[in-house]
Write an enzyme that holds these catalytic residues in place. Structure first.
Site, PDB file in Angstrom:
ATOM      1  N   PHE A  51      -3.153  -8.575  -0.802  1.00 45.97           N
ATOM      2  CA  PHE A  51      -4.584  -8.302  -0.661  1.00 45.97           C
ATOM      3  C   PHE A  51      -4.805  -6.752  -0.410  1.00 45.97           C
ATOM      4  O   PHE A  51      -5.354  -6.085   0.371  1.00 45.97           O
ATOM      5  CB  PHE A  51      -5.290  -8.845   0.411  1.00 45.97           C
ATOM      6  CG  PHE A  51      -5.503 -10.414   0.084  1.00 45.97           C
ATOM      7  CD1 PHE A  51      -6.691 -10.971  -0.473  1.00 45.97           C
ATOM      8  CD2 PHE A  51      -4.429 -11.387   0.476  1.00 45.97           C
ATOM      9  CE1 PHE A  51      -6.615 -12.262  -1.077  1.00 45.97           C
ATOM     10  CE2 PHE A  51      -4.558 -12.473   0.030  1.00 45.97           C
ATOM     11  CZ  PHE A  51      -5.572 -13.135  -0.571  1.00 45.97           C
ATOM     12  N   HIS A  52      -3.963  -5.941  -1.180  1.00 46.46           N
ATOM     13  CA  HIS A  52      -4.378  -4.519  -1.082  1.00 46.46           C
ATOM     14  C   HIS A  52      -3.609  -3.944  -2.630  1.00 46.46           C
ATOM     15  O   HIS A  52      -3.023  -4.549  -3.313  1.00 46.46           O
ATOM     16  CB  HIS A  52      -3.679  -3.824  -0.111  1.00 46.46           C
ATOM     17  CG  HIS A  52      -2.089  -4.113  -0.049  1.00 46.46           C
ATOM     18  ND1 HIS A  52      -1.486  -4.967   1.156  1.00 46.46           N
ATOM     19  CD2 HIS A  52      -0.848  -3.825  -0.761  1.00 46.46           C
ATOM     20  CE1 HIS A  52      -0.199  -5.022   0.821  1.00 46.46           C
ATOM     21  NE2 HIS A  52       0.225  -4.763  -0.295  1.00 46.46           N
ATOM     22  N   ALA A  53      -3.839  -2.759  -2.814  1.00 48.62           N
ATOM     23  CA  ALA A  53      -3.304  -1.935  -4.075  1.00 48.62           C
ATOM     24  C   ALA A  53      -2.687  -0.738  -3.347  1.00 48.62           C
ATOM     25  O   ALA A  53      -3.001  -0.270  -2.462  1.00 48.62           O
ATOM     26  CB  ALA A  53      -4.476  -1.678  -5.101  1.00 48.62           C
ATOM     27  N   LEU A  98      -2.728  -6.567  -5.456  1.00 47.92           N
ATOM     28  CA  LEU A  98      -1.824  -7.611  -5.528  1.00 47.92           C
ATOM     29  C   LEU A  98      -2.154  -8.660  -4.533  1.00 47.92           C
ATOM     30  O   LEU A  98      -2.437  -8.467  -3.312  1.00 47.92           O
ATOM     31  CB  LEU A  98      -0.510  -7.048  -5.139  1.00 47.92           C
ATOM     32  CG  LEU A  98       0.696  -7.927  -5.033  1.00 47.92           C
ATOM     33  CD1 LEU A  98       0.920  -8.701  -6.168  1.00 47.92           C
ATOM     34  CD2 LEU A  98       1.846  -6.897  -4.369  1.00 47.92           C
TER      35      LEU A  98
END
Ligand code: TYD
Length: 139
Positions: A51-53, A98
């Site tokens: 839950f981040h890029a 992601l």
């Protein structure tokens, strides 16, 4: 091997014989970056991760045991992959959101990364990520 697509599945060199399988991965040869960091994720059954890029980081995800589902989002479209083969890596390029879920109980997810850990490289807010990604040329 052409390694041009920003997010793609890469076949890793597996050496299998009667003793089992050995997979060897060389930075800049089998993955399109120098490997600066390795981490692995275990015991994630029923949890979701990611839950981040990242703005700069390149990564390769390999499910060395078991399976998990990986969602990759470039800010315009989302793609879903089931990782279940130890001789297959999923490349995650910079500016790709992601998410990882549906881990099998025995899943061991190995991650090769192009840089040392840097909190400042993370984008953890999805709307901010989409705005930043859509401001860039499509990859
Ligand atoms: P986190 O980013 O939440 O993992 P995920 O991407 O799977 O959701 O990381 C969990 C913890 O581990 C957090 O405290 C940061 C730390 N960490 C490191 O110290 N080094 C690393 O290389 C990574 C990926 C995480």
């Amino acid at each position: 091997m052409p390694l041009t697509a920003p997010t793609d599945l890469i076949a890793l060199p597996a050496h299998s014989d009667a003793r089992g399988m050995l997979v060897a991965i060389e930075g800049t040869i089998d993955v399109p970056f120098s490997i600066a960091r390795v981490y692995y994720i275990l015991g994630t059954e029923r949890a979701k991760r990611g839950f981040h890029a990242h703005r700069e980081l390149q990564q390769l995800l390999i499910s060395v045991k078991g399976s998990c589902r990986v969602i990759v989002d470039n800010g315009r479209e989302r793609r879903e992959h089931l990782l279940s083969q130890p001789d297959q890596g999923l490349r995650i390029s910079p500016m790709h959101w992601l998410e990882m879920c549906d881990f099998s109980k025995d899943c061991a997810l190995l991650v090769l990364a192009s840089a040392h850990y840097d909190e400042a490289d993370y984008i953890c807010d999805y709307p901010a990520f989409v705005a930043e990604a859509q401001a860039q040329p499509a990859s």
